[in-house]
Design a protein around this motif. Sequence first.
Motif, PDB file in Angstrom:
ATOM      1  N   UNK A  26       0.862  -1.173   0.000  1.00 23.74           N
ATOM      2  CA  UNK A  26       0.000   0.000   0.000  1.00 23.74           C
ATOM      3  C   UNK A  26       0.904   1.230   0.000  1.00 23.74           C
ATOM      4  N   UNK A  27       1.004   1.933   1.108  1.00 20.91           N
ATOM      5  CA  UNK A  27       1.875   3.103   1.183  1.00 20.91           C
ATOM      6  C   UNK A  27       3.328   2.633   1.126  1.00 20.91           C
ATOM      7  N   UNK A  28       4.105   3.207   0.210  1.00 26.69           N
ATOM      8  CA  UNK A  28       5.412   2.636  -0.126  1.00 26.69           C
ATOM      9  C   UNK A  28       6.396   2.634   1.032  1.00 26.69           C
ATOM     10  N   UNK A  29       6.494   3.732   1.777  1.00 25.32           N
ATOM     11  CA  UNK A  29       7.516   3.791   2.822  1.00 25.32           C
ATOM     12  C   UNK A  29       7.244   2.776   3.923  1.00 25.32           C
ATOM     13  N   UNK A  30       5.980   2.609   4.287  1.00 26.36           N
ATOM     14  CA  UNK A  30       5.632   1.624   5.309  1.00 26.36           C
ATOM     15  C   UNK A  30       5.857   0.208   4.801  1.00 26.36           C
ATOM     16  N   UNK A  31       5.500  -0.039   3.551  1.00 24.95           N
ATOM     17  CA  UNK A  31       5.701  -1.366   2.965  1.00 24.95           C
ATOM     18  C   UNK A  31       7.188  -1.691   2.900  1.00 24.95           C
ATOM     19  N   UNK A  32       8.013  -0.717   2.487  1.00 26.98           N
ATOM     20  CA  UNK A  32       9.456  -0.936   2.398  1.00 26.98           C
ATOM     21  C   UNK A  32      10.037  -1.283   3.769  1.00 26.98           C
ATOM     22  N   UNK A  33       9.624  -0.553   4.788  1.00 29.57           N
ATOM     23  CA  UNK A  33      10.131  -0.821   6.134  1.00 29.57           C
ATOM     24  C   UNK A  33       9.749  -2.222   6.588  1.00 29.57           C
ATOM     25  N   UNK A  34       8.520  -2.619   6.289  1.00 24.49           N
ATOM     26  CA  UNK A  34       8.057  -3.961   6.677  1.00 24.49           C
ATOM     27  C   UNK A  34       8.821  -5.034   5.909  1.00 24.49           C
ATOM     28  N   UNK A  35       9.032  -4.827   4.622  1.00 19.20           N
ATOM     29  CA  UNK A  35       9.752  -5.800   3.803  1.00 19.20           C
ATOM     30  C   UNK A  35      11.188  -5.975   4.296  1.00 19.20           C
ATOM     31  N   UNK A  36      11.870  -4.887   4.548  1.00 21.27           N
ATOM     32  CA  UNK A  36      13.256  -4.956   5.045  1.00 21.27           C
ATOM     33  C   UNK A  36      13.301  -5.673   6.386  1.00 21.27           C
ATOM     34  N   UNK A  37      12.338  -5.378   7.264  1.00 24.66           N
ATOM     35  CA  UNK A  37      12.300  -6.032   8.572  1.00 24.66           C
ATOM     36  C   UNK A  37      12.123  -7.540   8.423  1.00 24.66           C
ATOM     37  N   UNK A  38      11.246  -7.961   7.507  1.00 26.85           N
ATOM     38  CA  UNK A  38      11.019  -9.386   7.313  1.00 26.85           C
ATOM     39  C   UNK A  38      12.221 -10.058   6.659  1.00 26.85           C
ATOM     40  N   UNK A  39      12.878  -9.366   5.746  1.00 25.79           N
ATOM     41  CA  UNK A  39      14.080  -9.939   5.138  1.00 25.79           C
ATOM     42  C   UNK A  39      15.180 -10.114   6.181  1.00 25.79           C
ATOM     43  N   UNK A  40      15.364  -9.126   7.023  1.00 30.71           N
ATOM     44  CA  UNK A  40      16.383  -9.236   8.074  1.00 30.71           C
ATOM     45  C   UNK A  40      16.024 -10.350   9.051  1.00 30.71           C
ATOM     46  N   UNK A  41      14.736 -10.472   9.363  1.00 27.84           N
ATOM     47  CA  UNK A  41      14.298 -11.535  10.272  1.00 27.84           C
ATOM     48  C   UNK A  41      14.543 -12.917   9.676  1.00 27.84           C
ATOM     49  N   UNK A  42      14.501 -13.011   8.342  1.00 26.23           N
ATOM     50  CA  UNK A  42      14.682 -14.318   7.699  1.00 26.23           C
ATOM     51  C   UNK A  42      16.068 -14.898   7.959  1.00 26.23           C
ATOM     52  N   UNK A  43      17.041 -14.037   8.258  1.00 22.34           N
ATOM     53  CA  UNK A  43      18.382 -14.521   8.579  1.00 22.34           C
ATOM     54  C   UNK A  43      18.388 -15.277   9.902  1.00 22.34           C
TER      55      UNK A  43
END
Length: 260
Positions: free
Chosen positions: A126-143
Motif C-alpha cells: 500500500x503506502x510505499x515507505x511503510x511497505x518498504x520498512x516492513x519488507x526490510x524487517x522481514x528480510x532481516x528476520x529471515x536470517x
Amino acid sequence: DIDSHAYYEARMVDLHTAEGQQLAGCLSDEWAARMSFLLDAFEPQAHPAWCGYASLRIALRSCGAVRVPTQQEMYEIVSRDASVKPVRPDGSMAGGLSMSQLERIVHLVATTDLGFALDAELVYGAERSQFEARLVADLCASLEDGSVVLVNLLRTLGGRYGGHWSPLGGLTVSAGGEAYVLLLDVAAHRLGLHWVPLRMLVACCCTLNMHGTPRGYLRVAAAGHPRGAVGAGVSDAGCRTVFVADAAGDNGDDTNLSMV
C-alpha cells in the motif's frame, strides 16, 4: 517515476555481470550464506504460468520440508479444489495467480506430508515507505528464523507488463549507497537471477492487480516463527494477513492487465 515497473528492464542487474558480482560482493557474510542456501533449493518454473508453484516449492524446501509436492502435483492439487478459481487447460489460473490465491494454495499444500507445521503471512502493498520498512524487517528476520519471502510484483519486459511471483534471495547496499534486492527469478526462460533497486521492487509490489486488490508478498516459515503486526488477523490454518496501510497502492497503469 524512475521506480515505475516500466523501467524494470533498464534498472535490473544480472547477477552474473560484473556489476551484479560487485553487488554480491557487498553482501554481508550472513546474507552471502543465506543466498547460497536458497540457491541450493532453487528451481525454475516448469511451465510459463507456474511461477507461483515454483516459488512456493523453493520456500518449502528451504524451510526444511521433508516431502514437497512437485509443481505438477501442486497444479493437480489446485485443479481438484472447488474453491480455487478455474485452471485453464494450459495450466494457468483464470486472471493469474493473486495473493489470496497463493494463500489458498499454501493451505492446500499444507495438508500434504511436509514433515512440519507451516506458518504463512500475506503482506499487502500500500503506502510505499511503510511497505518498504516492513519488507526490510522481514528480510532481516529471515536470517534468524529461516523464513522465505515470495514477492508478487508488476513489471514490464519486452514492452509487455504483467504480474510475477519470485523468491527474494539477498539484500545489500551498493558502493554508491543504494539498496538492492536479489530476485531468484523462477522465469529462467525469460530472465536469470538478478538484482533490482529496493525502491523499484517496492513500487512494483505496491500496485493493484486486475481485480483492484493490492499485490505484496507472502512470507513462509516453519511454524514457531510468527511475526506480529498491528491489524494482523490469524486464521485457524496458520495464515496471517497484514495490510501495511489503509490506502491501496498506485495501480501502476495496470488497468488492462491480463495476469496478476
